[in-house]
Design a protein around this motif. Structure first.
Motif, PDB file in Angstrom:
ATOM      1  N   SER A  71       0.819  -1.219   0.000  1.00  0.00           N
ATOM      2  CA  SER A  71       0.000   0.000   0.000  1.00  0.00           C
ATOM      3  C   SER A  71       0.849   1.263   0.000  1.00  0.00           C
ATOM      4  O   SER A  71       0.354   2.344   0.366  1.00  0.00           O
ATOM      5  CB  SER A  71      -0.920   0.008   1.237  1.00  0.00           C
ATOM      6  N   ASN A  72       2.113   1.143  -0.391  1.00  0.00           N
ATOM      7  CA  ASN A  72       3.032   2.279  -0.468  1.00  0.00           C
ATOM      8  C   ASN A  72       3.230   2.947   0.898  1.00  0.00           C
ATOM      9  O   ASN A  72       3.406   4.161   0.982  1.00  0.00           O
ATOM     10  CB  ASN A  72       2.528   3.320  -1.487  1.00  0.00           C
ATOM     11  N   GLY A  73       3.241   2.119   1.938  1.00  0.00           N
ATOM     12  CA  GLY A  73       3.400   2.667   3.275  1.00  0.00           C
ATOM     13  C   GLY A  73       4.494   1.989   4.071  1.00  0.00           C
ATOM     14  O   GLY A  73       4.437   1.996   5.313  1.00  0.00           O
ATOM     15  N   ALA A  74       5.489   1.397   3.397  1.00  0.00           N
ATOM     16  CA  ALA A  74       6.588   0.737   4.117  1.00  0.00           C
ATOM     17  C   ALA A  74       7.268   1.731   5.046  1.00  0.00           C
ATOM     18  O   ALA A  74       7.508   2.882   4.689  1.00  0.00           O
ATOM     19  CB  ALA A  74       7.591   0.168   3.124  1.00  0.00           C
ATOM     20  N   LEU A  75       7.576   1.281   6.253  1.00  0.00           N
ATOM     21  CA  LEU A  75       8.177   2.168   7.242  1.00  0.00           C
ATOM     22  C   LEU A  75       9.635   2.459   6.911  1.00  0.00           C
ATOM     23  O   LEU A  75      10.310   1.660   6.235  1.00  0.00           O
ATOM     24  CB  LEU A  75       8.058   1.565   8.638  1.00  0.00           C
ATOM     25  N   ALA A  76      10.129   3.564   7.394  1.00  0.00           N
ATOM     26  CA  ALA A  76      11.480   4.029   7.092  1.00  0.00           C
ATOM     27  C   ALA A  76      12.522   3.020   7.528  1.00  0.00           C
ATOM     28  O   ALA A  76      12.404   2.396   8.586  1.00  0.00           O
ATOM     29  CB  ALA A  76      11.723   5.365   7.785  1.00  0.00           C
ATOM     30  N   GLY A  77      13.533   2.867   6.704  1.00  0.00           N
ATOM     31  CA  GLY A  77      14.647   1.990   7.019  1.00  0.00           C
ATOM     32  C   GLY A  77      14.312   0.514   6.954  1.00  0.00           C
ATOM     33  O   GLY A  77      15.097  -0.318   7.404  1.00  0.00           O
ATOM     34  N   GLY A  78      13.156   0.165   6.410  1.00  0.00           N
ATOM     35  CA  GLY A  78      12.756  -1.233   6.344  1.00  0.00           C
ATOM     36  C   GLY A  78      12.270  -1.786   7.667  1.00  0.00           C
ATOM     37  O   GLY A  78      12.263  -3.000   7.878  1.00  0.00           O
ATOM     38  N   ARG A  79      11.841  -0.904   8.583  1.00  0.00           N
ATOM     39  CA  ARG A  79      11.338  -1.353   9.876  1.00  0.00           C
ATOM     40  C   ARG A  79      10.157  -2.293   9.688  1.00  0.00           C
ATOM     41  O   ARG A  79       9.246  -2.040   8.901  1.00  0.00           O
ATOM     42  CB  ARG A  79      10.927  -0.163  10.730  1.00  0.00           C
ATOM     43  N   THR A  80      10.146  -3.389  10.426  1.00  0.00           N
ATOM     44  CA  THR A  80       9.092  -4.399  10.330  1.00  0.00           C
ATOM     45  C   THR A  80       7.763  -3.830  10.810  1.00  0.00           C
ATOM     46  O   THR A  80       7.693  -3.123  11.812  1.00  0.00           O
ATOM     47  CB  THR A  80       9.445  -5.626  11.180  1.00  0.00           C
ATOM     48  N   SER A  81       6.713  -4.164  10.063  1.00  0.00           N
ATOM     49  CA  SER A  81       5.372  -3.760  10.475  1.00  0.00           C
ATOM     50  C   SER A  81       4.369  -4.793   9.980  1.00  0.00           C
ATOM     51  O   SER A  81       4.667  -5.611   9.108  1.00  0.00           O
ATOM     52  CB  SER A  81       5.005  -2.386   9.908  1.00  0.00           C
ATOM     53  N   ALA A  82       3.192  -4.758  10.561  1.00  0.00           N
ATOM     54  CA  ALA A  82       2.054  -5.556  10.100  1.00  0.00           C
ATOM     55  C   ALA A  82       0.896  -4.596   9.930  1.00  0.00           C
ATOM     56  O   ALA A  82       0.636  -3.777  10.820  1.00  0.00           O
ATOM     57  CB  ALA A  82       1.711  -6.638  11.117  1.00  0.00           C
ATOM     58  N   ALA A  83       0.174  -4.640   8.814  1.00  0.00           N
ATOM     59  CA  ALA A  83      -0.825  -3.613   8.545  1.00  0.00           C
ATOM     60  C   ALA A  83      -1.979  -4.159   7.720  1.00  0.00           C
ATOM     61  O   ALA A  83      -1.907  -5.254   7.149  1.00  0.00           O
ATOM     62  CB  ALA A  83      -0.174  -2.436   7.815  1.00  0.00           C
ATOM     63  N   LYS A  84      -3.038  -3.374   7.680  1.00  0.00           N
ATOM     64  CA  LYS A  84      -4.206  -3.710   6.846  1.00  0.00           C
ATOM     65  C   LYS A  84      -4.952  -2.423   6.539  1.00  0.00           C
ATOM     66  O   LYS A  84      -5.246  -1.628   7.445  1.00  0.00           O
ATOM     67  CB  LYS A  84      -5.133  -4.696   7.557  1.00  0.00           C
ATOM     68  N   THR A  85      -5.272  -2.233   5.248  1.00  0.00           N
ATOM     69  CA  THR A  85      -6.062  -1.088   4.827  1.00  0.00           C
ATOM     70  C   THR A  85      -7.528  -1.482   4.717  1.00  0.00           C
ATOM     71  O   THR A  85      -7.880  -2.665   4.742  1.00  0.00           O
ATOM     72  CB  THR A  85      -5.578  -0.559   3.468  1.00  0.00           C
ATOM     73  N   GLY A  86      -8.360  -0.487   4.568  1.00  0.00           N
ATOM     74  CA  GLY A  86      -9.785  -0.755   4.408  1.00  0.00           C
ATOM     75  C   GLY A  86     -10.532   0.490   3.998  1.00  0.00           C
ATOM     76  O   GLY A  86     -10.152   1.603   4.356  1.00  0.00           O
ATOM     77  N   THR A  87     -11.591   0.307   3.198  1.00  0.00           N
ATOM     78  CA  THR A  87     -12.457   1.419   2.817  1.00  0.00           C
ATOM     79  C   THR A  87     -13.904   0.954   2.787  1.00  0.00           C
ATOM     80  O   THR A  87     -14.185  -0.238   2.650  1.00  0.00           O
ATOM     81  CB  THR A  87     -12.087   1.988   1.427  1.00  0.00           C
ATOM     82  N   THR A  88     -14.815   1.898   2.944  1.00  0.00           N
ATOM     83  CA  THR A  88     -16.240   1.612   2.860  1.00  0.00           C
ATOM     84  C   THR A  88     -16.856   2.506   1.797  1.00  0.00           C
ATOM     85  O   THR A  88     -16.662   3.727   1.825  1.00  0.00           O
ATOM     86  CB  THR A  88     -16.949   1.887   4.200  1.00  0.00           C
ATOM     87  N   GLN A  89     -17.572   1.889   0.876  1.00  0.00           N
ATOM     88  CA  GLN A  89     -18.156   2.652  -0.213  1.00  0.00           C
ATOM     89  C   GLN A  89     -19.446   3.336   0.235  1.00  0.00           C
ATOM     90  O   GLN A  89     -20.178   2.831   1.081  1.00  0.00           O
ATOM     91  CB  GLN A  89     -18.466   1.743  -1.403  1.00  0.00           C
TER      92      GLN A  89
END
Length: 741
Positions: free
Chosen positions: A555-573
């Motif tokens: 989602s083009n949101g990788a954290l700086a320096g390659g810091r590990t993360s876990a994520a999820k996006t979502g939208t409601t129409q």
């Protein structure tokens, strides 16, 4: 010529007889005695009787309502002040007030304070002379003790009875209290103008500093105000204020507390502009919502709002100003180019403790708190179904079809954008494939109910104001759309759920309050430092995290320096418009978990990006999320999540019983909307269509926190990764009542 000569007769002057003279001599002592009885003995007797009947409270029992202050976790940054109805007051100890400030008050109001018995004949005489000569600087006849008694015990009614009561209390207080206690009590209650009661509030009102930092010049100016606080405010009457200041300084010289040389070198101090100061400013901007959360939380532990508002409490929160400032900055940066009615919320929690480190629900301190508002969550809720599936042994390598999915009735759900044909849950999570997750949910033992129960287990509130039971369809089993975020949860809930997953399945009650102290420094409450409560096995949580790790980069949101993360996006129409009304990004590192929502003020209109295009989770929500974590963790070590061990076996889920993959399935055709279930729309992240536009919810408040149970083991060995199954956690009626209390 005498009368005798003129008349020839003698004239005698009448003299009292000895008996009459003796009688008169006997009457005079009785007159004196009567006078003494009427004007001395009787008043003295009455005074003695009243003195014996009056009871002077202990100093601690005369504590006045005081301002309570809410601080950030550093115990220094002020977030909010709660001002009692009768004014602005903060108690300080006498040793925190410089002696030259104390002496200035005595020079202004009671130069015989240390020697008088609560009533001063010299002070009264000075006041009388001042009235006769017109010298307004001479001061009043009341001692400091009398002024304090009037302010706290007898009131200021104009009557002889009140004055007599004041005198009795003053004398008795002087005999029973230490003089330092009287002076300390007076300095914390006397009015200085600008709605400032007590020296601490006055110091802030006039000089924007604590009382302990006052200079001799400033202390003398404040002391001079006591006689007529409003009229002697330098911003009201500079000349009169300076005259009174000079009177105080001259008094200090006369009392031997100041040399003439020192006095000659003093300059009248500058005071702050009243326009920049408000005694009733409680919580500016985003801090107002933190204040509300603090009050609600303290009520849950037995400290009422009235006690908070009047008790002079010092409340230390869990807010980390580094995280808080970065949160506000990130929101402001990303919201600036958006439409006027664009709104955002962001909540950041420490997974290891449940402490809320950053909280933003809007800039209007008295307005809507979007961080605490029930909102449709879109595809962020897929992680709940994924956790439930893993709990039941369906592993990440299980394959599911992304073919169109037929819902009960006539609705056919599609994925907009590229599907995967048949792919693993890992890939389905990364691509946020609606149809794959609908099939996964159908494979759960209790279907949609398992998704709801897992969400509650991870930290989603079971009830909210206006919503008696969350994640249900009118109290019954939720519709299939729950996995796509059809039902409402708060940003606070989603941050809590992410914290539980990031903490290997151990839930901590999200909290804002770390410690509460009263005005005397006694600790009234401290948040317990416990081990949390296990809600799912560590390996289930670790597997969910593993599936979410590629999403930020996707989602083009990788954290700086390659810091590990876990994520999820979502939208409601928003209905069938093709536009979105809710956009989300939720995710975590091992140190912090953050949930971000972006939408509109009324939550019933579309939210667009800065170019006027459709807003997705990979837009402003992800940018805010990334900025919060990048900046907040800039100086923190890089940490990785624990390794996940495979759950079950790589296999084909029951939901793959579908025709062979046909590329036309990924054409992006709109699905029908007869059924009340949201549908994914966007790639690379997703968009969920709600059953119908949602009205602005009722004013949100946190749901009652579940009771804590036994702490779980946070370090299970690989050979025994499983905690009790979801079925084991369910009560006999099929819900999590036993688990959540």
């Amino acid at each position: 010529m005498t009368e005798k000569e003129s008349t020839g007769k003698s004239t005698k002057v009448a003299r009292p007889s000895k008996k009459q003279a003796k009688k008169k001599r006997r009457i005079w002592p009785w007159v004196v005695l009567a006078f003494l009885l009427v004007f001395v003995a009787l008043p003295a007797g009455l005074f003695a009787y009243a003195y014996s009947q009056y009871s002077v409270p202990e100093p601690k029992d005369l504590a006045n309502n005081q301002v309570s202050t809410i601080y950030a976790g550093d115990n220094q940054t002020q977030l909010a002040r709660l001002v009692p109805p009768e004014g602005n007051r903060t108690h300080v100890q006498l040793d925190e007030i410089p002696e030259y400030v104390q002496d200035s008050v005595l020079a202004a109001e009671d130069r015989d304070f240390w020697d008088n018995s609560g009533f001063s004949f010299t002070g009264l005489g000075r006041a009388v002379v001042g009235k006769v000569t017109g010298n307004e600087d001479a001061g009043g006849g009341s001692t400091i003790t009398q002024q304090y008694v009037k302010n706290t015990l007898v009131g200021n009614e104009y009557s002889y009875v009140r004055k007599i009561r004041e005198l009795i209390y003053s004398v008795k207080m002087t005999n029973e209290w230490d003089k330092k206690d009287i002076l300390n009590a007076y300095l914390n209650t006397v009015y200085f103008g600008r709605n400032a009661y007590g020296i601490q509030a006055a110091s802030n009102a006039y000089f924007d500093k604590d009382a302990k930092e006052l200079t001799p010049e400033e202390g003398a100016m404040l002391a001079g105000l006591i006689q007529s606080p409003s009229g002697l405010d330098p911003r009201v009457n500079q000349e009169a204020s300076e005259d009174r200041w000079n009177y105080v300084l001259d008094g200090l010289v006369g009392m031997g507390d100041l040399t003439q040389e020192q006095r000659d070198g003093m300059v009248f101090p500058e005071t702050r502009d009243p326009a920049e100061y408000s005694a009733y400013t409680e919580a500016p901007g985003a801090n107002g919502h933190i204040k509300d959360q603090v009050i609600r939380e303290l009520e849950e532990v037995g400290i009422t709002e009235n006690e908070v508002s009047t008790g002079g409490l010092r409340i230390t929160t869990t807010i980390d100003m580094n995280v808080q400032n970065n949160t506000i900055q990130a929101v402001d940066d990303q919201m600036a180019p958006l439409q006027e009615d664009a709104r955002a919320a962001s909540v950041t929690i420490d997974p290891k403790t449940g402490a809320v480190r950053g909280y933003f629900g809007g800039h209007d301190s008295n307005g809507w708190d979007y961080a605490n508002a029930p909102l449709q969550t879109g595809s962020t809720f897929k992680i709940m179904a994924l956790a439930a599936a893993l709990q039941q042994g369906i592993g990440l390598d299980t394959n599911y079809s992304s073919a169109p999915y037929q819902l009960p009735g006539s609705d056919l759900v599609n994925n907009v954008g590229s599907g995967c044909g048949v792919c693993s849950l890992r890939e389905a999570t990364k691509q946020s494939l609606n149809t794959s997750f609908l099939r996964l949910q159908a494979d759960l033992k209790h279907g949609t109910q398992d998704t709801a129960d897992m969400a509650h287990a991870l930290g989603v509130a079971k009830s909210l104001p206006g919503i008696d039971k969350t994640l249900t369809e009118k109290g019954k089993q939720p519709f299939e759309g729950i996995v796509l975020g059809q039902y409402q949860s708060r940003p606070l809930d989603m941050a809590t759920a992410m914290s539980t997953l990031a903490n290997q399945g151990v839930w901590h009650n999200p909290h804002f309050v770390q410690r509460v102290e009263n005005a005397a420094g006694d600790v009234l409450y401290e948040h317990p430092d416990d081990g949390g409560e296990r809600r799912v096995s560590s390996n289930v949580a670790n597997n969910v995290i593993e599936a979410m790790e590629p999403v930020a980069a996707w989602s083009n949101g990788a954290l700086a320096g390659g810091r590990t993360s876990a994520a999820k996006t979502g939208t409601t129409q928003m209905g069938d418009t093709g536009n979105n009304k809710d956009a989300w990004m939720v995710g975590a590192t091992p140190q912090l978990a953050t949930a971000v929502w972006v939408g509109t003020a009324d939550n019933t209109s579309a939210i667009f990006d800065q170019y006027g295009g459709i807003m997705y989770g990979a837009g402003a929500p992800t940018k805010i999320w990334k900025a919060v974590l990048d900046n907040s963790l800039a100086n923190a070590e890089f940490q990785n999540f624990p390794a996940a061990y495979p759950m079950g076996f790589g296999n084909t889920g029951a939901g793959t019983a579908a025709p062979a993959y046909d590329p036309s399935w990924d054409s992006g055709a709109e699905d029908t909307q007869n059924y009340e279930t949201p549908v994914e729309e966007a790639a690379p992240e997703e968009e969920t269509k709600p059953a119908q536009p949602q009205k602005k919810p009722e004013s949100p408040k946190p749901a009652p926190s579940p009771q804590r149970g036994n702490n779980g083991n946070n370090n299970q060995p690989p050979a025994q990764p499983e905690a009790p199954s979801l079925d084991d956690l369910l009560g006999p009626d099929g819900d999590l009542a036993d688990l959540l209390g």
